[in-house]
Scaffold this motif. Structure first.
Motif, short mmCIF file in Angstrom:
data_model
loop_
_atom_site.label_atom_id
_atom_site.label_comp_id
_atom_site.label_asym_id
_atom_site.label_seq_id
_atom_site.Cartn_x
_atom_site.Cartn_y
_atom_site.Cartn_z
N ILE A 1 0.77 -1.35 -0.20
CA ILE A 1 -0.16 0.10 0.04
C ILE A 1 0.80 1.08 0.31
O ILE A 1 0.10 2.68 -0.01
N ARG A 2 1.96 0.77 0.72
CA ARG A 2 2.78 2.41 0.80
C ARG A 2 4.28 1.79 -0.11
O ARG A 2 4.80 0.51 0.24
N GLN A 3 4.79 3.03 -1.22
CA GLN A 3 6.89 2.64 -1.35
C GLN A 3 7.17 3.95 -1.10
O GLN A 3 6.99 4.85 -1.28
N LYS A 4 8.49 3.68 -1.32
CA LYS A 4 9.51 4.59 -0.50
C LYS A 4 9.92 5.65 -1.90
O LYS A 4 9.59 6.78 -2.40
N TYR A 5 10.14 4.53 -2.71
CA TYR A 5 10.37 5.39 -4.13
C TYR A 5 9.05 6.62 -4.75
O TYR A 5 7.67 5.59 -4.99
N ALA A 6 9.76 7.12 -5.28
CA ALA A 6 8.30 8.20 -5.63
C ALA A 6 7.21 7.87 -7.33
O ALA A 6 7.90 7.00 -8.41
N VAL A 7 6.25 7.65 -6.59
CA VAL A 7 4.58 6.82 -7.76
C VAL A 7 4.01 8.34 -8.75
O VAL A 7 4.43 8.97 -8.15
N ARG A 8 4.88 8.17 -10.49
CA ARG A 8 4.20 9.25 -10.94
C ARG A 8 3.21 9.30 -11.36
O ARG A 8 2.66 7.88 -12.10
N ARG A 9 2.55 10.16 -10.67
CA ARG A 9 0.62 10.57 -11.40
C ARG A 9 0.60 10.68 -13.04
O ARG A 9 1.63 11.26 -13.02
N VAL A 10 -0.58 10.82 -13.46
CA VAL A 10 -0.80 10.62 -15.20
C VAL A 10 -0.75 12.67 -14.70
O VAL A 10 -0.62 13.25 -15.69
N SER A 11 -1.43 13.11 -13.71
CA SER A 11 -1.55 15.01 -13.34
C SER A 11 0.42 15.21 -13.23
O SER A 11 0.47 16.15 -13.51
N GLY A 12 1.17 14.30 -13.70
CA GLY A 12 1.96 14.64 -13.94
C GLY A 12 3.07 14.96 -12.33
O GLY A 12 4.41 15.11 -11.81
N GLN A 13 2.06 14.73 -11.49
CA GLN A 13 3.19 15.25 -9.49
C GLN A 13 3.96 14.04 -9.75
O GLN A 13 2.75 12.73 -9.21
N ARG A 14 4.35 14.00 -8.22
CA ARG A 14 5.35 12.59 -7.60
C ARG A 14 4.85 12.00 -6.12
O ARG A 14 4.98 13.18 -6.02
N ILE A 15 4.37 10.64 -6.10
CA ILE A 15 4.22 11.02 -4.55
C ILE A 15 5.05 9.80 -3.84
O ILE A 15 5.07 8.66 -4.76
N MET A 16 5.80 10.24 -2.80
CA MET A 16 6.51 8.84 -2.05
C MET A 16 6.34 9.02 -0.45
O MET A 16 5.34 10.21 0.06
N PHE A 17 6.22 7.95 0.44
CA PHE A 17 5.55 7.86 1.82
C PHE A 17 7.52 8.03 1.88
O PHE A 17 8.09 6.86 1.23
N GLU A 18 7.27 7.68 3.81
CA GLU A 18 8.32 7.35 4.32
C GLU A 18 8.44 5.86 4.36
O GLU A 18 9.38 5.75 5.29
N ASP A 19 7.86 4.86 4.14
CA ASP A 19 8.38 3.29 4.16
C ASP A 19 7.16 2.59 3.18
O ASP A 19 7.14 3.57 2.65
N ASN A 20 8.16 1.40 3.04
CA ASN A 20 7.03 0.35 2.05
C ASN A 20 6.73 -0.05 3.12
O ASN A 20 6.92 -1.27 4.04
#
Length: 144
Positions: A86-105
């Motif tokens: 449900i979470r990963q540290k590495y950045a995930v790119r969304r269709v809108s262009g923003q990237r989201i990352m979490f502090e843990d896996n």
């Protein structure tokens, strides 16, 4: 050359999955984000992974994996379960262009039928995992 184009033979837009970098390899130790009692999980297998020779299988947000409980109650330890990341540290790119990352896996343990083993999810859940797994979306307190 084939007369059928690649676009015609595709399954359709409903099964289109945006590419997410696979950042949780096999043997990674991740946190358990539900209230089953397990603290840490070790990734043993990535379900439905088709890789390349000598490449270590890896998973990303929303993928189904097989895990072993490393820290937790004695009745759960050394047992294999299915889980969803449900979470990963590495950045995930969304269709809108923003990237989201979490502090843990993090992952949540699920049953073979696809239900969650726990009754609560601690912390935020990535939207990519919530849209693929509706039962996770129902229990999530925060979807990012």
């Amino acid at each position: 050359m084939s007369t059928k184009s690649r676009a015609v033979s595709a399954k359709g837009v409903s099964e289109f999955k945006l590419y997410i970098t696979r950042a949780v390899p096999v043997n990674a130790v991740i946190t358990c984000a539900d209230n089953t009692g397990a603290k840490t999980l070790r990734v043993v297998n990535v379900t439905r992974y088709h890789g390349r020779l000598r490449r270590v299988p890896a998973a990303s947000v929303g993928d189904h994996i097989t895990v072993v409980v490393k820290r937790g109650p004695p009745e759960l330890r050394k047992q294999t379960f299915g889980a969803v990341i449900i979470r990963q540290k590495y950045a995930v790119r969304r269709v809108s262009g923003q990237r989201i990352m979490f502090e843990d896996n993090a992952a949540v343990i699920i049953t073979p039928e696809g239900d969650l083993k726990g009754t609560d999810i601690k912390g935020p859940v990535a939207a990519e995992a919530a849209e693929r797994w509706p039962r996770i979306a129902n229990l999530a307190t925060m979807i990012v």
